[in-house]
Design an enzyme around this catalytic site. Sequence first.
Site, PDB file in Angstrom:
ATOM      1  N   ASP A 165      26.096  64.365   4.359  1.00 47.31           N
ATOM      2  CA  ASP A 165      25.037  65.169   3.766  1.00 47.31           C
ATOM      3  C   ASP A 165      23.703  64.436   3.898  1.00 47.31           C
ATOM      4  OD1 ASP A 165      23.681  67.002   1.737  1.00 47.31           O
ATOM      5  OD2 ASP A 165      25.744  67.701   1.570  1.00 47.31           O
ATOM      6  N   HIS A 242      20.194  67.192  -1.981  1.00 51.16           N
ATOM      7  CA  HIS A 242      21.354  68.010  -1.633  1.00 51.16           C
ATOM      8  C   HIS A 242      22.634  67.176  -1.641  1.00 51.16           C
ATOM      9  CE1 HIS A 242      23.903  70.602   0.974  1.00 51.16           C
ATOM     10  NE2 HIS A 242      23.151  71.596   0.548  1.00 51.16           N
ATOM     11  N   SER A 549      27.111  75.452  -0.021  1.00 50.07           N
ATOM     12  CA  SER A 549      27.032  73.991  -0.099  1.00 50.07           C
ATOM     13  C   SER A 549      27.581  73.485  -1.417  1.00 50.07           C
ATOM     14  CB  SER A 549      25.574  73.542   0.016  1.00 50.07           C
ATOM     15  OG  SER A 549      25.131  73.586   1.336  1.00 50.07           O
TER      16      SER A 549
END
Length: 1490
Positions: A165, A242, A549
Amino acid sequence: MEKNTLHTYKLVLLCACSLVLFLNTELSFLASAKTLDNDSKVYIVYLGERVHDDPELVTASHHEMLESLLESKEDAHNSMIYSYQHGFSGFAALLTSTQANKISEHPEVIHVIPNRILKLQTTRTWDHLGLSQISTPFSSSSSTSVKGLLHDTNMGSEAIIGVIDTGIWPESKVFNDQGLGPIPKRWRGKCVSGEKFNATIHCNKKLIGAKYYVSGLLAEMGGKFNRTIIQDFKSSRDVVGHGTHTATITGGSFVSNASYYGLAQGTVRGGAPKARIAAYKACWNGVEHAGGCTTADMWKAFDDAIHDGVDVLSVSIGGGIPEDSEVDKLDYIAAFHAVTKGIPVVAAAGNEGPAAQTVVNVAPWLLTVAATTLDRSFPTKITLGNNQTFLAESLYTGPEISTGLAFLDSNSDDNVDVKGKTVLVFDSIRTTPIRLKGVAGVIFAQKPDDLLQRCHSFKCIFADYELGTDILQYIRTTRSPTVRINSATTLTGLPATTKVAAFSCRGPNSVSPAILKPDIAAPGVSILAALSPFDSRQHDGFGLDTGTSMSTPVVSGIIALLKSLHPNWSPAAVRSALVTTAWRTSPSGEPIFAEGSNKKLADPFDYGGGLVNPQRASKPGLVYDMGIQDYINYMCSAGYNDSSISGMVGIITKCPNPKPSILDVNLPSITIPNLEKEVTLTRTVTNVGPIKSVYKAVIESPLGITLTVTPNTLVFSSAAKRVLTFKVKAKTSHKVNTGYFFGSLTWTDGVHDVKIPVSVYIVYLGERENDDPELVTASHHQMLESFLDSKEDAHKSMIYSYQHGFSGFAALLTSSQANKISDHPEVIHVIPNRILKLQTTRTWDLLDLSQIPTSFSSSTTSVKGLLHDTNMGSEAIIGVIDTGIWPESKVFNDQGLGPIPKRWSGKCEPGEQFNATIHCNKKLIGAKYYVNGLLAEMGETFKTTTVREFKSNRDALGHGTHTATIAGGSLVPNVSFYGLARGTVRGGAPRARIASYKVCWNTMQKDGTGPGGSCSTADMWKAFDDAIHDGVDVLSVSISGDLPEDTEVDKPDFVGAFHAVSKGIPVVAAASNEGPKAQTVANAAPWLLTVAATTLDRSFPTKITLGNKQTLFGESLFTGPEISTGLAYWDSESGNNADVKGKIVLVFDTTSTYPVETKGVAGVIYAQHPDDIVDRCHAFPCIYTDYDLGTDILQYIRTTRSPTARISAATTLTGLPATTKVAEFSSRGPNSVSPAILKPDIAAPGVSILAALSPFDPNGHDGFGLDSGTSMATPVVSGIIALLKSLHPDWSPAAFRSALVTTAWRTSPSGEPIFAEGSNKKLADPFDYGGGLVNPQRAADPGLVYDMGIEDYINYMCSKGYNDSSISRVLGKKTKCPTPKPSILDMNLPSITIPNIEKEVTLTRSVTNVGPIKSVYKAVIESPLGITLTVNPTTLVFSSEDKKVLSFTVKAKTSHKVNTGYFFGSLTWTDGVHDVKIPVSVQTRIMIKS
């Protein structure tokens, strides 16, 4: 302003960071950039499985290969970006395109693939999934059983989760290692220090690995870490947030009392809260909107993760449509190697939903995750100045605000004073100007959406169209409207429930339709987790984020627990356990809906196996296991060549002949994308439960499909007999091409229910079996010869061989020979040839309103019925309010017509190029035009300098000419559109008279586009007024406005229509073309008859033959000579230098096609989501296909050195296998103005309708053209009503509506289910087509009608809350509403719609007998799911002329305990001859006590 300040702060901070870190690395890249050509870019050279076990030897071999290419050790060193030496063999290097081509020919090289940039796919969760430390309503009673999986695995303390990520924010509390034991000994990874990341300080027993990969990205950008582009830390530290968020969800430690500004308060933790985390940073801030990741960097991350010893890989990253094939897509290949090493790879399904065929990460070795909502909401109370209270949703947590209230739309004056006010805005309107006006807050009325935002410059509240329309009505009826908004609260559990999120990508799989994707679903909406402090959405280190996600790491965390419990399970076994035990309902037992443009019950293409159920997954009973041989068989079945598969696997592999069936891949699902007659497939299950077990098959067959399982009992008798195989035979009864139907297969031993989804799509079994037309013809001759016993007789008998678009022949046969050949197993139908008098262009044949027999009619007499009985409507007068008429068109000839009906009071008005004496006749009896209202609005005189228009009834646009043709045009034989759709054009009432009222004008549009049709409501009112005076029998109005719809007492055309209806004139109106989104239907007043659009049972198949002889069928209006040329693929990355001139170009609809259109291409193949609009492109031929076929073509292009294609001219195919569907563009209910009023009312054909056009319309040919829209469906119904009114002149408009609705087809005329096209195809329901597809013959004799008069409409307006003065104005007389006001549910519609049942409700209806005087009708009830309907009385006895009207009550009671979507059923009154059926739509809404 706040956002810009933060952005600047980030940039300054990043630029101020020490640039001397890793200076040697940067200098190396700069040096390599100088030594290589300017056109160098990163290519990944894939060599398959490692030849050496020693990583250093693998890397040395990579350098040797590169050195042999570049002829210099130094250049090879500078060119090398990465050496992939752990999980597989390959390297990334800077190469020119020439060098890349050269190295691709090396015998050890499998693929040379350009580097690409991929996108990131963006406290209640674990309680919701029954994986909490405390009891939940859905857990079993004991504390121990609830703890089960967490307890048995020590919360995953020995598991290692790899997260690829954007890195990690190590200081976050969720990465504390309190209470954790030593790092597992098998761990071989490490923490790498970097900018603002100290491996010694920032890693611990929780965060045990941290690496970053940027070389691939830097090589793409010229070798330098450019801070103006890459606004990030050159380390594993996470700026985007994220990666921190996803790592928290999968394995974060316990952090109590976390919240987002007080919302969603609770303990944050991961699915495996004691698992160890290894962060692999491959995505960087500033490269894409939310972080970009190059495939070269990702490959290295996969390679390292395999080496390091992770137990599961969580990858919340995905590409887009079109997906590459599995052997071409780098991250697929890397994931394949991880899976073969026993590491499950969990990937995001993507966020491009709800459109079909959008799911990404579709390789069968990946576990692909869709997103659902939680059973949580953030209700926000809105109180209007009249004390009316609504509940919307928001993330607003500030003090209560009380302000003025205003409405803004695209027509609002820029000087409207909204400063300090709360503003209502509908989502079709741009909101940017609002930010500049200093508003206090915004209420967004929008289509159903799962995305909540916290707006920084003002308070923002989110509502649906229905609530927005209620607020708008208050604003428009109040002099100084005000509003009070309270802060949001958190509501968990009932009545909130699980839904598939609107953004979550949907199947079917566009690369391999037989492989079900997504696999599973998990919560991914408003998930609370840690974020980077640089993320503007965070508060105290935590924030709510949404996307697949977020659902991906939910599943990764669960797998970490499962692998702790079952360390020897393969990735396929883990997937099977999750899929076969998933919830198909919410954890509380309620149905799961799929949010989207049109909400529906979720199916496997929305959520795979269902909502993940971690506790049950730990003990699945049986698993559908797979190993490397299964993946090899899959690749063979998909057509990949031996060398590609061998290189990927690392051993020489040869596909068997015949190749394996893709249907036999041992997935925990069955997906049959092309069932013709029947097919048999195999599956194997492995017993992972008690050694001695007996399982029985339970089958839920898809609609119209018969599933047979052999054997239907599996007996596991010993440890040695743990694997058993079974067969499944699927057989269809459908005779048309359908959408998918869904069912399931469950193996049960009484304890374990091992359920897999079954999805089946029917294709026409009459397709050609050979691509070569000569082979097809030869097969026809052979078949005929076998029956006639002579080659000569067969040759003489043969009339035609149909060998192009479909397979069949015409021959001279005796009746006995015909009967004999009909029994042949390959023969579908043997149909006698007929001499046809006239063939219509299909609409009226489909609707059984033709002059000749059709396959759906019983006899010639019955077919002629309505046309015969009404003399084709010769006494009817159809008023058409539209763009005028082209009087010279042949369809307006008056040949054979008698005198104009004496009651006609209208006239023809002369005007520019319109001579009333010449242009009007006994067919076109009225022609008027109205422009004063439009001119007054535009503030100018009539000008035709910018657009072509006539100041008369003459039609410049062609729309009015087209609609008038459909409603009442005369018969014109042998008409076609460039040879397509050939037949006789006529209207529904071909002898009816037409009165044209021109109110719409060709003008430049307000937004600068145009030209287009503009219609002033003032002009429309005058047209209605004149039409009422003139004596029309029905008014056809193919005009609609935008959302939000005005209320009935405010909308001039609604009021004008009301007066027409009150005078006995039915007004038929278009539902609008804003579908397939829900709540978009226009013309929603209950006195209007609102029409949706369906397709015809006709298509225009177009053959595409690839250079490898593969034949595919798209659809087009291309009628030119065959094209044979080169074939290329164009996307947004192709650039302006792509050589496509003179070629056929493949384009996916996610790509802007404008550059293609300017490059002189020979043709374009558009791969797009299902759509009913087939255009004729003027600059080049254009063919339309879906993503599935487009992906097949793309694979051919990418595996062929010089791809070619041949495109044949389109043909016309009518009847089976084409069938009726609700058109994608057709606007959908529920009604946003009055949800209890079902809209649309009825559906009719409105796609590719052939009718007359203006000569100025560029889409016309010889005065005719194909057009699509609810504008075309509307005059179909108008023409039918003209006939019905000729037969029943005393019926009211409501009676006509009732007759049409209660007798409509709920299936196609051939008996097949009607699907609703759209972003996700589904079976049609009343919000798609009202009562169904109009059935004119049955409507002539409905038996009973639900009638209404003016008093009913008054009661409706009273029930809506309109004040007495408004209603009095509409009626023209003083009116006072009764107290208490009437219930809107009692309005005597031929439908029942209950938008908000909480427990139970009782309503009334009345029916009028229009059939035999003495009749007895009995009620037949089909209750909606979870609803009990009770009718009283259940029998209606009509005994005399005086007793024609009877009333009954309907009580509806819900068993649902949550807020649901709509469920559908029906109520039918039957006397054995007439079936008077009305649709029933019910939605449960549990009131939240504020």
